[in-house]
Structures are given as C-alpha cells and as structure tokens.
Enzyme design. Structure first.
Site, PDB file in Angstrom:
ATOM      1  N   GLU A 169      -1.861  -6.852  -5.192  1.00 45.11           N
ATOM      2  CA  GLU A 169      -1.088  -6.768  -6.427  1.00 45.11           C
ATOM      3  C   GLU A 169      -0.319  -8.080  -6.569  1.00 45.11           C
ATOM      4  OE1 GLU A 169       2.380  -4.126  -8.654  1.00 45.11           O
ATOM      5  OE2 GLU A 169       1.655  -3.514  -6.672  1.00 45.11           O
ATOM      6  N   ARG A 205      -2.283  -1.252  10.051  1.00 42.67           N
ATOM      7  CA  ARG A 205      -1.595  -2.449   9.583  1.00 42.67           C
ATOM      8  C   ARG A 205      -1.243  -3.364  10.751  1.00 42.67           C
ATOM      9  NH1 ARG A 205       3.511  -1.030   6.014  1.00 42.67           N
ATOM     10  NH2 ARG A 205       3.705  -3.286   6.216  1.00 42.67           N
ATOM     11  N   LYS A 253       7.419  -6.670   1.174  1.00 47.63           N
ATOM     12  CA  LYS A 253       7.510  -7.590   0.037  1.00 47.63           C
ATOM     13  C   LYS A 253       8.890  -7.525  -0.604  1.00 47.63           C
ATOM     14  CE  LYS A 253       2.811  -8.163  -1.795  1.00 47.63           C
ATOM     15  NZ  LYS A 253       1.948  -7.873  -2.952  1.00 47.63           N
TER      16      LYS A 253
END
Length: 551
Positions: A31, A256, A266
C-alpha cells in the site's frame, strides 16, 4: 533458498508437477502509504525470488484503495527500492485500475443476495460484531431487498451520502467463529481525491474485498502474505468464489520478519519522521530500505540475510547483528581500505625533513589483490586519533604515550617525546621522532612494537564529517512502553547519532555518494548521498569491523 527450509517452494513445485499451474505468478502488493522496510524486503525476496527460480512472473501492484493515506511519493520510493534490491517486475498495476470491475462484482453480490447497504455507524458495527466467545447480532438493515440495495449503492457511488453515512457489507454469517466472516464491510464512502483516479470515485473498496479480486484478475497463482492475514483466508476464498472469478489464486502465509532494537510499524515510523526525531524516511537509523541503502547496506547483503532468516510460518525477531554480519561479508572483498581520523590530534615528526612529502604504497584491499595499489602521502605533520594517546596510560596500553614507540600503518615507527597543551591543559599536539630504518615493507626486524596506529598526512588531508549510529530504540527500553502513560517516543535514544569531524586520505576527494570504504580500525562507511554536497564529504558508518555474532 534452501529446498528443505521453504514450504512455499515445495507447494509451487508440486503445483507445477501436477499440472495445476503451467506458470508461477506472484505479486508484491504494497500500500503506498509509507516507505518499505526490512520486513517488506523479505516479501520482495520471496515473491520475486521464487517466481524467478521457477521461470515465472511477478507483478508489482500498488494496493491504493485508501486515498486518505496514500501519496505518489510513496509509489516512487517503492519502485526505487524494489529495483535497488535487484528485482524487476513483469507488470506494474494499481488496485485502482480495477475499480470498475470491483464495483461490478459488488453489484453482482447484491444481486445474489450476498451484500447489503448498512446504515449502522462504524462504532455500531463494532458493537454488533460480537466477540471471540459471543456471536454477533444482525444489522436491522440486513434484510433490505435487492432492489433497495442496488438503488442505495448506486446513490453511494453518485455521492449522495456523507462519509460514514452508509457502507456496503458482505452478507455471510454473523455467528461465524471467524470474526472476519461476520458481514465484513466491503465498500465505504470517502469524498477524497485519489492519486490515480482523481475525483471519479467517492466510494472505495476495502482491502479484504479488493485484494482477492486483484489477485484473480491478474491470474496470480500463489498469493503470498504474512500470517496476520491467515484468519482472513476464508474471506479471501469467499470473495473469489462468490464473485465468480475465472482464476482462483491460493493464499499462503509466512511469518513476518522483525529486527531487534528498532520499530517496524509504519505508523510509528511515520511518527518518527513527521515529528523530527529522524532525518526523513531514509534516516540510517530506520529499518527502511532507503535508510539501509543510505547507511551503506548492499542489496546482496539484504538478500542473503533474508535467505538465511528462512521462510516459515513462525513469527521471528532476528538479531540486528545477523544483518550486519551479511553486510560485512559482502563488503569485505568489495570495499577499498583506507585510513580516516575521526577525532584528530596533530603530530609533528620533528626529525622528518620540512617541506618534503613522501608517497607510500599500500594495497587497496589486501583480501582482494586484484583491486591494485594506492598511494598514501607522508610528511612531517600528520593526524592521529585523540583516543590513541594517553599521557598517563594504564598497564597493557600499547598506543602513544610519552616515551613509547608505535608503528604507523604503512609507514614508520614513531616515538612520542613531547606533549603540547593549551592554557586549559588540553593536549593539542604531540612531538615525535621517526626511525627511517623502520619503513613498512622493507623487512625491518631490528625490534618490535605492539601498537599500530592509523593516521592521515596533514597538508593534503581532506576534511570530512563522520556519522556514527547506535540503535534509535532498544528492545529493553520498549518493555516499559505503555507504563505510566509512556509511548515508544519516550525511549528514543538521544545518543543514537554521534557526529565527528576529522580527515580522510587525499585519494578520497573523488569519492561519490554511495561509495563504500573500510576505514582501518573504524569499520565500513558509506558516502552519505543526502549531505555530501558542494564538495563536502559526509560518511555514514554502516557497520563496525567486528561483532560477537555467530551464525
């Protein structure tokens, strides 16, 4: 990637051998709401690496379904990072390219009685959703007719309603043990300009609805994502099936990658940038790909690090020293060796001829003889490190002190005879003598010294700034986050950046941004691309020379 350590590779191999797929197609779908970090680098290496290994294709796709947080700056930075890491996408797509198709599929769900327009507020929807132990309650608007839903959804598209006034929800099962299947929102109203589609739309699909459609439209065979999306896999499959997509991707989750002594969120990274704790998204103290690049890390080192960390279902936090290990391993044969004095102390060699400059020979990289030789000037005045002199040293101190003799790297033995101080009592200069018989490379064996110092000749030395980094936030400090109303910002290390001003050898004058060097005894350094301007040289320390880390 090793065969026995990668379950995704095994799945792909089986799918090809069984004839289920003729070609492997993956995608990297960030994104564009921030800069990529080392966790994204793992996803890039996995998606592009596996597709390349099987002769397949990888799409770079921007999941730009939330225009409130997205920006073209992030699009450009992500492209740069992917290419810098050594990969090239086969196709470049945007989720917004498919907004027309997504709208049609939403209408299809309404016509099938599988979606409805809901007037509940976001807070009410959360209340109605239930908990992990209690089923949800059905919305009072759940049983609207198909005709009413079609009309309301069309009016949503035309902009007749305010943000948050209505949403479109999938009609699945409010009693499902999987909360993701309790009538998830699939469209919301957002009167905001989109970076790609402008003001054409005022309704936007939710990620959980858009993502499986994007994969199916592109013919992605294996949709690789991290394990936090595992609970959403049933919804992913539901969307693909009920929207009657021709292609059926398979979602596969992997663990992850987190690093010690940093933050990967983020939101937190953005906060550090916007509130001025760091020097932009590419600050070398951040785990962003652009930050690692500016610090002097190489794409080859990052790729090898990701491969060594492995691919599994488990969530892993990897010691930052492991990444540093691969940086050293990659640079040790590539980086030229040179000398730099970070905290200079003037040394005058009183018995060396005044006005004379002697040029000494040294290998550019002793571990890689093919890199050739370099010339180093030597004269009566040189700089050594302040830390390499003590007036009253402890036992087993082998560097400079009054009456002691040391070797200058690539040069001669010198002996400290006199210490010059200023009015405040600070040492500002040393007077030494040299022994011309002890020149490096001549095979002198008359006596031995235990200390070897690096140095820089004074008259031709090039001024430089050196930036030394420590972790911005340490794991042990973050354990206190949330206590006494403290946030992670309360634990930012104020000493995470130390700036020194010193000198480098004259051959460094031509160094360009992103050039990498090993400074004797100090570590590996990178020419900072942001601050090395107008002839000024700024070096970022990438890693120190040694570490206790063992693979």
């Amino acid at each position: 990637m090793e065969e026995n350590s990668n379950f995704i590779k095994t799945i792909m191999k089986d799918d090809l051998e069984s004839g289920k797929h003729k070609e492997i197609v993956t995608r990297f779908p960030p994104e564009p709401n921030g800069y990529l970090h080392i966790g994204h680098a793992k996803s890039i290496v996995i998606n592009f690496g596996l597709a390349d290994e099987f002769g397949g294709r990888t799409n770079l796709r921007f999941d730009d379904t939330n225009p409130v947080k997205e920006d073209k700056e992030y699009v450009d930075s992500i492209k740069e990072d992917v290419e810098w890491l050594g990969f090239q996408w086969d196709n470049l797509f945007f989720a917004s390219d498919y907004f027309d198709v997504m709208y049609e599929k939403a209408v299809l769900l309404i016509n099938k009685g599988l979606a409805y327009v809901d007037d509940l507020s976001a807070e009410e929807i959360r209340e109605y959703r239930g908990t992990l132990s209690e089923p949800g309650k059905e919305s009072p608007y759940r049983d609207r007719t198909v005709e009413e839903n079609l009309d309301l959804f069309e009016r949503m598209r035309k902009g007749e309603f305010a943000n948050g006034e209505k949403v479109l929800r999938a009609k699945i099962d409010m009693a499902s043990p999987n909360i993701n299947l309790r009538d998830p929102v699939i469209y919301r109203i957002a009167h905001v300009t989109h970076h790609n589609t402008g003001d054409r739309w005022c309704i936007y699909p939710m990620y959980a609805f858009a993502h499986p459609l994007e994969d199916a439209i592109e013919g992605v065979t294996h949709s690789l994502c991290t394990t936090e999306f595992e609970d959403q896999r049933p919804l992913y499959d539901w969307v693909v099936s009920n929207c009657e997509m021709e292609s059926t991707p398979r979602q596969i989750e992997f663990g992850r990658l987190n690093l010690t002594n940093t933050v990967m969120s983020k939101r937190k990274l953005k906060q550090l940038v916007e509130e001025g704790y760091v020097d932009g998204w590419d600050d070398p103290r951040l785990p962003t790909v652009s930050g690692l690049r500016r610090k002097g890390y190489t794409p080859e080192a990052i790729q090898e690090f990701v491969k060594a960390a492995g691919v599994s279902k488990g969530f892993s936090t990897v010691d930052e020293q492991m990444l540093e290990h691969f940086v050293r391993e990659d640079l040790k044969l590539k980086a030229p060796r040179t000398m730099a004095v970070l905290k200079p102390l003037k040394v005058i060699i009183t018995n060396y001829p005044e006005g004379e400059v002697e040029w000494l020979d040294a290998e550019i990289n002793p571990e890689n003889p093919e890199m050739g030789m370099r010339k180093i000037p030597f004269s009566r005045e040189i700089y050594v490190e302040q830390d390499d002199f003590m007036e009253n040293p402890p036992k087993k101190y082998f560097r400079l002190f009054p009456g002691n003799e040391v070797r200058l790297k690539h040069a001669y033995f010198i002996k400290c005879n006199e210490v010059i101080k200023d009015e405040a009592g600070n040492v500002v200069e040393l007077h030494c003598t040299y022994d011309p018989e002890t020149k490096s490379g001549t095979g002198f064996t008359g006596r031995k010294v235990k200390g070897t110092l690096h140095w820089v000749e004074a008259s031709l030395a090039v001024p430089a700034e050196f930036r030394l980094y420590e972790p911005l936030i340490r794991d042990e400090d973050l354990k206190e986050e949330g206590s006494e109303d403290k946030t992670f910002l309360d634990f930012v290390n104020k000493d995470s950046l130390i700036i020194e001003n010193g000198f480098v050898e004259p051959n460094m004058e031509a160094a360009k941004p992103q050039d990498k060097f090993q400074f004797f005894r100090h570590g590996y350094f990178n020419v900072d691309p942001k601050h090395s301007i107008d002839g000024k040289l700024v070096f970022n320390r990438s890693v120190s020379l040694k570490s206790s880390f063992k693979l």
